[in-house]
Write a protein that holds these residues in place. Structure first.
Motif, PDB file in Angstrom:
ATOM      1  N   PHE A  64      47.234   2.684  11.337  1.00  0.00           N
ATOM      2  CA  PHE A  64      46.031   2.038  11.860  1.00  0.00           C
ATOM      3  C   PHE A  64      44.896   3.046  12.015  1.00  0.00           C
ATOM      4  N   PHE A  65      45.201   4.214  12.565  1.00  0.00           N
ATOM      5  CA  PHE A  65      44.169   5.207  12.835  1.00  0.00           C
ATOM      6  C   PHE A  65      43.591   5.780  11.540  1.00  0.00           C
ATOM      7  N   ASN A  66      44.414   5.999  10.534  1.00  0.00           N
ATOM      8  CA  ASN A  66      43.967   6.670   9.314  1.00  0.00           C
ATOM      9  C   ASN A  66      43.334   5.729   8.302  1.00  0.00           C
ATOM     10  N   TYR A  67      43.682   4.438   8.315  1.00  0.00           N
ATOM     11  CA  TYR A  67      43.174   3.534   7.278  1.00  0.00           C
ATOM     12  C   TYR A  67      42.425   2.323   7.836  1.00  0.00           C
ATOM     13  N   GLY A  68      42.524   2.056   9.135  1.00  0.00           N
ATOM     14  CA  GLY A  68      41.814   0.911   9.702  1.00  0.00           C
ATOM     15  C   GLY A  68      42.229  -0.406   9.093  1.00  0.00           C
ATOM     16  N   VAL A  69      43.512  -0.567   8.812  1.00  0.00           N
ATOM     17  CA  VAL A  69      44.002  -1.770   8.137  1.00  0.00           C
ATOM     18  C   VAL A  69      43.995  -2.958   9.093  1.00  0.00           C
ATOM     19  N   ASP A  70      44.093  -4.162   8.521  1.00  0.00           N
ATOM     20  CA  ASP A  70      44.198  -5.373   9.324  1.00  0.00           C
ATOM     21  C   ASP A  70      45.587  -5.468   9.956  1.00  0.00           C
ATOM     22  N   THR A  71      45.667  -6.247  11.023  1.00  0.00           N
ATOM     23  CA  THR A  71      46.945  -6.423  11.712  1.00  0.00           C
ATOM     24  C   THR A  71      47.992  -7.015  10.779  1.00  0.00           C
ATOM     25  N   GLY A  72      47.590  -8.011   9.974  1.00  0.00           N
ATOM     26  CA  GLY A  72      48.530  -8.658   9.064  1.00  0.00           C
ATOM     27  C   GLY A  72      49.006  -7.767   7.939  1.00  0.00           C
ATOM     28  N   THR A  73      48.282  -6.682   7.658  1.00  0.00           N
ATOM     29  CA  THR A  73      48.706  -5.750   6.623  1.00  0.00           C
ATOM     30  C   THR A  73      49.876  -4.900   7.096  1.00  0.00           C
ATOM     31  N   VAL A  74      49.956  -4.639   8.398  1.00  0.00           N
ATOM     32  CA  VAL A  74      51.053  -3.858   8.960  1.00  0.00           C
ATOM     33  C   VAL A  74      52.165  -4.772   9.442  1.00  0.00           C
ATOM     34  N   PHE A  75      51.831  -5.699  10.328  1.00  0.00           N
ATOM     35  CA  PHE A  75      52.806  -6.641  10.861  1.00  0.00           C
ATOM     36  C   PHE A  75      52.490  -8.038  10.324  1.00  0.00           C
TER      37      PHE A  75
END
Length: 346
Positions: free
Chosen positions: A152-163
């Protein structure tokens, strides 16, 4: 052939992959333009027309009891600029009119990003997370959360992209992680730590991002020979990761964010980590957050001709990390890197 502003706005919304909330904002601006009733056709709009319309929006918001009329007018100004810029690119008008200056407004958003001390506290609090009911993974849930915080910190991805909290989300799978230095897209320079692929939830835009040392170390800590290419990288054991994140904030004793206008306290959500990412990238390397987060930008030259991959590569590889994130790469898993104190469930 003259075309009305309303018709151009409809064409703009059909051409752009905007979220439902953003579309509602644009429709409200179009409704205000129609209510104003003095707007010329798209090819006849001038600076004076824009100034008169924005003055009308400001005065109407103030007369209706709005507490921040300047912000309302500036939002309409942003929407108008986006529509007219697109209309100019599509040859609906020959010349883009000059826009009047923004109205003075009161910024009431408050702080919507986490400090590095907050991130350190969240990272170490993952060792105290309880395992969800029915947890069958070989690693603890804290292992996945520590890696997720780093991504999250390094790429600022969306929540759905991780979980993957909804069926239409496309999470990061193990086949999206490449340990090889060559870029999977075949373009750009090599990355000694490998590459990560993901897709944005809202725009479906694809990204091939280099991994730095911290990201690779945390993803490697989740890897085993039993992992399948089609298996999701992150698992939090819950379909509501925001609730788990708020529990993590409680364990870390991170104070809730506060609305400086009303004084109301609001819990932190995972989307705030995306704002945190943008804050630190712009602080480290100005303008880099536009490319890192995949924001849309204005200007034909910047969009189509400027090669921004080197900027993103340099920003990711040199972004200063919170102290806690470097603990694992230094061999201090479960220990504070400064005082070597052990943490619960380490």
């Amino acid at each position: 052939m003259s075309v009305s502003f309303e018709n151009v706005a409809v064409k703009y919304l059909n051409a752009k992959p905007l979220s439902s909330g953003t579309r509602k904002e644009y429709r409200r601006t179009v409704a205000k333009w129609l209510a104003w009733g003095r707007g010329p056709t798209i090819d006849q709009i001038g600076r004076s027309d824009l100034r008169d319309f924005l003055d009308w929006v400001y005065e109407k918001a103030a007369s209706d009891g709005g507490s921040n009329a300047g912000r309302t007018a500036n939002k309409a100004r942003e929407n108008l600029r986006a529509i007219l810029s697109w209309a100019w690119e599509q040859d609906f008008l020959e010349k883009l009119p000059r826009f009047p200056l923004s109205k003075p407004q009161r910024d009431v958003a408050g702080r919507h990003y986490l400090t590095k001390s907050d991130l350190n506290a969240l990272y170490f609090a993952t060792y105290a997370l309880e395992q969800p009911r029915g947890w069958k993974q070989s690693l603890t849930v804290g292992h996945y959360w520590r890696a997720a915080l780093v991504v999250f910190f390094n790429y600022g991805v969306d929540t759905g992209t991780v979980f993957q909290s909804a069926s239409f989300h496309e999470p990061v799978l193990w086949r999206h992680v490449s340990w090889r230095p060559e870029p999977p897209s075949g373009q750009g320079r090599d990355s000694r730590f490998g590459w990560l692929y993901y897709r944005r939830v809202k725009t479906k835009k694809q990204f091939y991002r280099p991994m730095n040392r911290v990201v690779k170390t945390h993803l490697k800590s989740l890897w085993s020979d039993e992992r399948q290419p089609g298996q999701a990288v992150f698992c939090c054991g819950s379909s509501r990761p925001n609730e788990q994140f708020q529990r993590l904030c409680t364990l870390a004793e991170v104070q809730p964010k506060q609305d400086i206008e009303t004084g109301e306290e609001k819990p932190w959500v995972l989307k705030d980590l995306r704002k945190t990412c943008a804050t630190y990238y712009d602080e480290h390397m100005p303008e880099s957050s536009i490319e890192i987060l995949g924001h849309s930008v204005g200007g034909v030259t910047y969009r189509h001709y400027a090669h921004r991959d080197p900027l993103a590569f340099k920003a990711i590889m040199s972004l200063p990390q919170p102290t806690a994130f470097a603990a694992l790469s230094q061999g201090f898993d479960g220990e504070c890197p400064c005082c070597r104190r052990r943490f619960p469930q380490a």
